[in-house]
Design a protein around this motif. Structure first.
Motif, PDB file in Angstrom:
ATOM      1  N   TRP A  66       5.311   3.930   2.273  1.00 46.00           N
ATOM      2  CA  TRP A  66       4.970   2.632   1.716  1.00 46.00           C
ATOM      3  C   TRP A  66       4.872   1.613   2.845  1.00 46.00           C
ATOM      4  O   TRP A  66       5.514   1.758   3.879  1.00 46.00           O
ATOM      5  CB  TRP A  66       6.031   2.162   0.725  1.00 46.00           C
ATOM      6  N   SER A  67       4.061   0.590   2.607  1.00 47.93           N
ATOM      7  CA  SER A  67       3.944  -0.478   3.605  1.00 47.93           C
ATOM      8  C   SER A  67       3.581  -1.775   2.909  1.00 47.93           C
ATOM      9  O   SER A  67       3.134  -1.787   1.756  1.00 47.93           O
ATOM     10  CB  SER A  67       2.894  -0.126   4.665  1.00 47.93           C
ATOM     11  N   GLY A  68       3.765  -2.883   3.614  1.00 40.90           N
ATOM     12  CA  GLY A  68       3.404  -4.188   3.083  1.00 40.90           C
ATOM     13  C   GLY A  68       2.971  -5.115   4.192  1.00 40.90           C
ATOM     14  O   GLY A  68       3.315  -4.915   5.366  1.00 40.90           O
ATOM     15  N   ALA A  84      -4.051   3.362  -0.382  1.00 35.78           N
ATOM     16  CA  ALA A  84      -4.467   2.522  -1.501  1.00 35.78           C
ATOM     17  C   ALA A  84      -3.362   1.537  -1.835  1.00 35.78           C
ATOM     18  O   ALA A  84      -2.179   1.804  -1.616  1.00 35.78           O
ATOM     19  CB  ALA A  84      -4.794   3.381  -2.723  1.00 35.78           C
ATOM     20  N   GLY A  85      -3.766   0.388  -2.385  1.00 31.66           N
ATOM     21  CA  GLY A  85      -2.769  -0.611  -2.739  1.00 31.66           C
ATOM     22  C   GLY A  85      -3.368  -1.779  -3.484  1.00 31.66           C
ATOM     23  O   GLY A  85      -4.534  -1.765  -3.899  1.00 31.66           O
ATOM     24  N   ALA A  89       0.833  -1.204   0.000  1.00 34.45           N
ATOM     25  CA  ALA A  89       0.000   0.000   0.000  1.00 34.45           C
ATOM     26  C   ALA A  89       0.864   1.248   0.000  1.00 34.45           C
ATOM     27  O   ALA A  89       2.006   1.257   0.496  1.00 34.45           O
ATOM     28  CB  ALA A  89      -0.935   0.018   1.205  1.00 34.45           C
ATOM     29  N   ARG A  90       0.295   2.311  -0.540  1.00 34.85           N
ATOM     30  CA  ARG A  90       0.908   3.635  -0.548  1.00 34.85           C
ATOM     31  C   ARG A  90      -0.012   4.579   0.200  1.00 34.85           C
ATOM     32  O   ARG A  90      -1.206   4.644  -0.078  1.00 34.85           O
ATOM     33  CB  ARG A  90       1.084   4.108  -1.986  1.00 34.85           C
ATOM     34  N   GLN A  91       0.537   5.315   1.160  1.00 32.93           N
ATOM     35  CA  GLN A  91      -0.243   6.274   1.931  1.00 32.93           C
ATOM     36  C   GLN A  91       0.237   7.686   1.666  1.00 32.93           C
ATOM     37  O   GLN A  91       1.440   7.941   1.610  1.00 32.93           O
ATOM     38  CB  GLN A  91      -0.131   5.991   3.429  1.00 32.93           C
ATOM     39  N   SER A  92      -0.717   8.598   1.501  1.00 34.66           N
ATOM     40  CA  SER A  92      -0.413  10.010   1.317  1.00 34.66           C
ATOM     41  C   SER A  92      -1.262  10.817   2.281  1.00 34.66           C
ATOM     42  O   SER A  92      -2.494  10.683   2.285  1.00 34.66           O
ATOM     43  CB  SER A  92      -0.700  10.435  -0.127  1.00 34.66           C
ATOM     44  N   VAL A  93      -0.618  11.634   3.118  1.00 30.72           N
ATOM     45  CA  VAL A  93      -1.304  12.528   4.047  1.00 30.72           C
ATOM     46  C   VAL A  93      -1.017  13.955   3.617  1.00 30.72           C
ATOM     47  O   VAL A  93       0.133  14.408   3.661  1.00 30.72           O
ATOM     48  CB  VAL A  93      -0.847  12.302   5.500  1.00 30.72           C
TER      49      VAL A  93
END
Length: 285
Positions: A67-69, A271-272, A53-57
């Protein structure tokens, strides 16, 4: 060889008609068509796998991304339970990455009377609960509606079931805290109890499933929450995409500072994609 007389021919024709009429009368009448089932269509979708997933704040003009997994779970069901119509959806992520340990959840559970209008259309009157949440080092967000209702229509066309409708509920707990407190950029939305309006769309097929919803809280600092998953199924392989969005004004807070007065528009997008195993099926009643 002598020709038959007209009287003999008439007697033969009368005999044939009499035999045919007697045979037709002896045949049993055609059975009546079976009654339409009062039950609604049923189905499910399930996927489990690894995800990224990619997070944007977005805090006004500044954006913080990570980024996370980890693991992804998606489940959805609809049908008839104890004579009542129901539908449910659950999407869960358990990740680790640039924003630390994080979790995301989107869930709905509705049940109530359902009315079949035709072979392919049903009307649903549901009450239920909804819950959404996103937690990591950069953002803490949660929304729980324990008293929600919806009026929906379910349409089955060629084994593709589409359900959609508006929702209305009372948000008993809402929280949106964005920014890293250690870096002095913590923003907080006022925690209130608000009326929430929104809607949902579910699509189910043996090779595809989609579940999505949106909720808007009517408040002094209005909040938008959008959540959903989409999965494609090929044999036992499932390929999915998921997303969750939070948008609301929030007040700037700094450790040790006076009560905050400055507001900022906070937008968080998580989202991812995921790949794993899964299946989906529908049964037309």
């Amino acid at each position: 060889m002598t020709a038959s007389s007209p009287a003999t021919s008439a007697l033969g024709l009368l005999f044939v008609l009499t035999v045919s009429t007697s045979a037709a009368a002896q045949q049993p009448p055609a059975p009546p068509p079976p009654p339409k089932s009062a039950k609604l269509d049923e189905g499910f979708a399930l996927a489990l796998g690894a995800s990224a997933a990619r997070q944007s704040v977005q805090l006004d003009d500044a954006a913080y991304r990570s980024w996370s997994g980890g693991l992804f779970l998606y489940g959805a069901t609809f049908g008839t339970v104890f004579g009542a119509s129901m539908r449910s959806r659950l999407g869960v992520n358990l990740h680790g990455g640039g924003a630390g340990l994080e979790g995301r959840i989107g869930s709905q559970l509705y049940i109530g009377p359902g009315l079949r209008l035709s072979d392919n259309v049903a009307l649903l009157f549901h009450a239920g609960i909804e819950g959404y949440g996103l937690q990591n080092d950069e953002v803490k967000a949660s929304l729980v509606q324990l008293s929600a209702a919806e009026v929906a229509v379910a349409i089955n066309v060629e084994d593709v079931v589409v359900s959609l409708g508006p929702t209305l509920g009372l948000a008993l707990r809402t929280e949106l805290i964005a920014g890293d407190e250690d870096q002095g950029r913590r923003h907080r939305r006022m925690r209130t109890m608000d009326l929430g309006t929104g809607g949902f769309l579910d699509v189910s097929w043996k090779h595809f499933a989609f579940g999505g919803s949106f909720t808007r809280l009517a408040a002094k600092d209005p909040l938008w929450v959008v959540d959903g998953e989409a999965c494609a199924f090929v044999s036992i392989v499932a390929v999915c995409a998921f997303a969750q969005l939070w948008q609301s004004p929030a007040r700037f807070e700094q450790p040790g500072a006076p009560p905050p007065t400055q507001n900022a528009d906070v937008t968080t997008v998580y989202a991812g994609v995921a790949i794993g195993v899964g299946a989906a099926a529908n049964t037309k009643r």
